[in-house]
Structure formats: C-alpha cells, structure tokens
Design an enzyme around this catalytic site. Structure first.
Site, PDB file in Angstrom:
ATOM      1  N   HIS A  81     -11.880 114.265 -59.224  1.00 45.76           N
ATOM      2  CA  HIS A  81     -10.667 113.947 -59.964  1.00 45.76           C
ATOM      3  C   HIS A  81      -9.457 114.041 -59.039  1.00 45.76           C
ATOM      4  O   HIS A  81      -9.489 114.719 -58.005  1.00 45.76           O
ATOM      5  CB  HIS A  81     -10.487 114.908 -61.138  1.00 45.76           C
ATOM      6  CG  HIS A  81     -11.458 114.696 -62.238  1.00 45.76           C
ATOM      7  ND1 HIS A  81     -11.279 115.253 -63.478  1.00 45.76           N
ATOM      8  CD2 HIS A  81     -12.617 113.991 -62.310  1.00 45.76           C
ATOM      9  CE1 HIS A  81     -12.285 114.913 -64.270  1.00 45.76           C
ATOM     10  NE2 HIS A  81     -13.110 114.146 -63.573  1.00 45.76           N
ATOM     11  N   GLU A 123      -6.677 115.648 -59.347  1.00 38.49           N
ATOM     12  CA  GLU A 123      -6.195 117.021 -59.155  1.00 38.49           C
ATOM     13  C   GLU A 123      -7.034 117.761 -58.115  1.00 38.49           C
ATOM     14  O   GLU A 123      -6.493 118.493 -57.280  1.00 38.49           O
ATOM     15  CB  GLU A 123      -6.243 117.812 -60.472  1.00 38.49           C
ATOM     16  CG  GLU A 123      -5.397 117.231 -61.565  1.00 38.49           C
ATOM     17  CD  GLU A 123      -6.160 116.303 -62.501  1.00 38.49           C
ATOM     18  OE1 GLU A 123      -5.846 116.303 -63.702  1.00 38.49           O
ATOM     19  OE2 GLU A 123      -7.067 115.569 -62.032  1.00 38.49           O
ATOM     20  N   CYS A 159      -7.899 117.846 -67.126  1.00 39.31           N
ATOM     21  CA  CYS A 159      -9.055 118.122 -67.976  1.00 39.31           C
ATOM     22  C   CYS A 159      -9.420 119.611 -67.878  1.00 39.31           C
ATOM     23  O   CYS A 159      -8.815 120.371 -67.118  1.00 39.31           O
ATOM     24  CB  CYS A 159     -10.238 117.246 -67.556  1.00 39.31           C
ATOM     25  SG  CYS A 159     -10.976 117.736 -65.976  1.00 39.31           S
TER      26      CYS A 159
END
Length: 146
Positions: free
Chosen positions: A56, A58, A86
């Site tokens: 992801h 992040e 998430c």
C-alpha cells in the site's frame, strides 16, 4: 493559491503519487511523509505490480521515511495520504508512532476506524483535506473498471 508547506500543499503532492497509481492501473492512493517541511518518504499503491497485498502507499512511504532517517520511529513526522488508511496501515502507523496523519477521503468500508482507533495515542489526525479531489480519483478508477 496554495500556501507553501500547508496541508493542502502536501496533499497535492500525495495526490500526484495517487495519479501515478491510477496511470499504472493500481487503486489510486498516494502518500508522502514529511519532516520539517521536507519530504522524506513517498509512495503509491503497488499491490498489482509487486503482486503483494501489503504494498500500500502508506507502507511504501513509511519504509522510505524510516530508511531516510535511519530509524523506525517517525515521531516528528506527518503522513499525508489521499485515502483514510486501512486497518493494516493503521497498525503500521501505530508501530511507527508517527506524529500526525492527514488524509483526504474517508474509506467507510476498509478504513482503520472500522476496528476502533488503531493509531498511537499521541498521533494527531486530520481528515478531509482535499476530500473531493481524492475521492473523485478513486471513484473514477472504479468506474473505469466496470
């Protein structure tokens, strides 16, 4: 005009990362990590290219920032991300003890808040920065898939 080093300024840069993901057929989420007005990490979703569900935006940005400063804790840093992190990314942000998280659009289906606030108690959170632009890019991506 966007003020230099404002939350909107940095969110625009995260949105540019999200556009890279969009252009590559990835879910368009972008992230940057800032320390003292300097970008020390950035990333965008690479889950399809890397065939890795943990790739992801992040996670890419956190890893880059940690490598840049040579430490695992990001106390005095701010993460700018176009979509609410998430649950997995919320956990990583907890462990990094990041100082602040600024996100654009809410992720009502998979956002970290679905499992309660997973961020470190000292982490400050600000949501809704450039929410429309961030949300529109995600909607455009999924509309294109259908």
């Amino acid at each position: 005009m966007v003020e230099l080093f404002s939350d909107e300024y940095f969110m625009r840069l995260a949105l540019a990362e999200a556009q890279k993901a969009f252009d590559e057929g990835e879910v368009p989420v972008g992230a940057i990590v800032v320390h003292n007005h300097q970008i020390i990490g950035k990333g965008y979703n690479l889950t399809e290219r890397l065939n890795d569900v943990t790739a992801h935006a992040e996670m890419q940005a956190i890893t880059a920032a940690s490598n840049f400063i040579g430490a695992k804790y990001l106390w005095d840093c701010t993460l700018y991300v176009t979509l609410e992190p998430c649950i997995m990314c919320g956990g990583a942000l907890y462990w990094s003890q990041i100082g602040k998280v600024v996100f654009g659009a809410l992720d009502e289906k998979r956002g970290y808040k679905k499992a309660g606030n997973q961020l470190h108690p000292k982490t400050k959170v600000l949501g809704g920065i450039m929410e429309t632009e961030c949300s529109d890019l995600v909607k455009q991506f999924f509309k294109r898939l259908r």
